[in-house]
Design a protein around this motif. Sequence first.
Motif, mmCIF file in Angstrom:
data_model
loop_
_atom_site.group_PDB
_atom_site.id
_atom_site.type_symbol
_atom_site.label_atom_id
_atom_site.label_comp_id
_atom_site.label_asym_id
_atom_site.label_seq_id
_atom_site.Cartn_x
_atom_site.Cartn_y
_atom_site.Cartn_z
ATOM 1 N N LEU A 3 0.866 -1.173 0.000
ATOM 2 C CA LEU A 3 0.000 0.000 0.000
ATOM 3 C C LEU A 3 0.905 1.226 0.000
ATOM 4 O O LEU A 3 1.966 1.211 0.628
ATOM 5 N N TYR A 4 0.479 2.268 -0.678
ATOM 6 C CA TYR A 4 1.264 3.492 -0.737
ATOM 7 C C TYR A 4 0.490 4.615 -0.064
ATOM 8 O O TYR A 4 -0.699 4.788 -0.306
ATOM 9 N N ILE A 5 1.215 5.357 0.794
ATOM 10 C CA ILE A 5 0.573 6.382 1.608
ATOM 11 C C ILE A 5 1.270 7.718 1.403
ATOM 12 O O ILE A 5 2.488 7.828 1.563
ATOM 13 N N LYS A 6 0.481 8.711 1.059
ATOM 14 C CA LYS A 6 0.978 10.055 0.797
ATOM 15 C C LYS A 6 1.138 10.827 2.102
ATOM 16 O O LYS A 6 0.361 10.634 3.036
ATOM 17 N N TYR A 7 2.133 11.705 2.138
ATOM 18 C CA TYR A 7 2.445 12.583 3.275
ATOM 19 C C TYR A 7 3.051 11.835 4.463
ATOM 20 O O TYR A 7 3.098 12.357 5.572
ATOM 21 N N LEU A 33 8.583 4.866 5.079
ATOM 22 C CA LEU A 33 8.096 6.149 4.582
ATOM 23 C C LEU A 33 7.383 5.957 3.257
ATOM 24 O O LEU A 33 7.977 5.587 2.259
ATOM 25 N N GLY A 34 6.068 6.155 3.269
ATOM 26 C CA GLY A 34 5.282 6.106 2.048
ATOM 27 C C GLY A 34 4.839 4.741 1.578
ATOM 28 O O GLY A 34 4.052 4.632 0.651
ATOM 29 N N VAL A 35 5.317 3.687 2.202
ATOM 30 C CA VAL A 35 4.956 2.339 1.740
ATOM 31 C C VAL A 35 4.730 1.409 2.929
ATOM 32 O O VAL A 35 5.418 1.482 3.933
ATOM 33 N N MET A 68 1.629 7.443 -6.861
ATOM 34 C CA MET A 68 2.486 6.556 -6.061
ATOM 35 C C MET A 68 3.955 6.773 -6.410
ATOM 36 O O MET A 68 4.812 6.801 -5.520
ATOM 37 N N LEU A 69 4.242 6.937 -7.687
ATOM 38 C CA LEU A 69 5.624 7.156 -8.110
ATOM 39 C C LEU A 69 6.141 8.495 -7.595
ATOM 40 O O LEU A 69 7.283 8.595 -7.136
ATOM 41 N N ASP A 103 13.906 5.784 -15.791
ATOM 42 C CA ASP A 103 14.743 6.773 -16.436
ATOM 43 C C ASP A 103 14.544 8.111 -15.721
ATOM 44 O O ASP A 103 13.408 8.517 -15.459
ATOM 45 N N TYR A 104 15.645 8.809 -15.430
ATOM 46 C CA TYR A 104 15.540 10.053 -14.671
ATOM 47 C C TYR A 104 14.719 11.118 -15.410
ATOM 48 O O TYR A 104 13.961 11.860 -14.797
ATOM 49 N N THR A 105 14.865 11.191 -16.726
ATOM 50 C CA THR A 105 14.114 12.184 -17.502
ATOM 51 C C THR A 105 12.611 11.977 -17.318
ATOM 52 O O THR A 105 11.861 12.939 -17.138
ATOM 53 N N TYR A 106 12.179 10.709 -17.343
ATOM 54 C CA TYR A 106 10.763 10.403 -17.116
ATOM 55 C C TYR A 106 10.343 10.862 -15.721
ATOM 56 O O TYR A 106 9.306 11.508 -15.545
ATOM 57 N N LEU A 107 11.147 10.526 -14.707
ATOM 58 C CA LEU A 107 10.834 10.908 -13.326
ATOM 59 C C LEU A 107 10.760 12.433 -13.190
ATOM 60 O O LEU A 107 9.828 12.965 -12.575
ATOM 61 N N ALA A 108 11.732 13.119 -13.774
ATOM 62 C CA ALA A 108 11.790 14.581 -13.664
ATOM 63 C C ALA A 108 10.590 15.240 -14.344
ATOM 64 O O ALA A 108 9.990 16.172 -13.793
ATOM 65 N N ASN A 109 10.243 14.748 -15.529
ATOM 66 C CA ASN A 109 9.091 15.318 -16.244
ATOM 67 C C ASN A 109 7.783 15.054 -15.505
ATOM 68 O O ASN A 109 6.940 15.943 -15.384
ATOM 69 N N LEU A 110 7.601 13.839 -15.015
ATOM 70 C CA LEU A 110 6.400 13.487 -14.265
ATOM 71 C C LEU A 110 6.288 14.336 -13.003
ATOM 72 O O LEU A 110 5.231 14.893 -12.699
ATOM 73 N N PHE A 111 7.383 14.448 -12.270
ATOM 74 C CA PHE A 111 7.399 15.218 -11.030
ATOM 75 C C PHE A 111 7.019 16.677 -11.300
ATOM 76 O O PHE A 111 6.176 17.241 -10.610
ATOM 77 N N SER A 112 7.634 17.271 -12.312
ATOM 78 C CA SER A 112 7.344 18.673 -12.658
ATOM 79 C C SER A 112 5.887 18.855 -13.064
ATOM 80 O O SER A 112 5.242 19.822 -12.662
#
Length: 186
Positions: A3-7, A33-35, A68-69, A103-112
């Motif tokens: 299970l994933y938990i936010k905050y 933390l978070g999981v 979740m990511l 891939d970091y680019t994917y993570l960075a774009n998703l996060f932004s």
Amino acid sequence: MKLYIKYMVSTRCKMIVKEELKKLGLHFILVDLGVVDIMENITDVQRQSLKVALLADGLELMDDKRAMLIEKIKNVIVEMVHYAEEMPKINFSHFLAEKLSYDYTYLANLFSEIQGTTIEQFIISHKVERIKELIIYDELNITEIAYKMNYSSVAHLSSQFKKVTGLSPSHFKGLKNKRRSPIEDI
């Protein structure tokens, strides 16, 4: 079952989650933390009860894969900056990509896209809060803090600290009311 938990960003949050799981008769293997890794499959009724109970404590049970990511990214950063004994000596983009197997680019774009800020800005905000904490504890000098937080120099730390807070680290150290933000609010 995971299970994933936010905050979920502190030891106190872990204790709250463990207590709520016990109330529902769920047995956990891991609460981090978070999981959360639980032994049983969770029923829809249990999931809804857990969701409501966690919301009352300011936590959120997540269902969306992208959310979740994002939480995983945040938790890796929080753990690295606030709880690791030492910051990784490798480039953080490599560290994050390796840790999450994306891939970091994917993570960075998703996060932004989702957060409206960059991973780099999120890391800087957390590093500055950690630096404030270390200054307040007064156990390390600025040079030692710069080394511990993996800055290339004291000047780099000071420059970044001033950009975020408007104060130099030494001016911050001299303040009577040192204001820090809770990790959850960054």
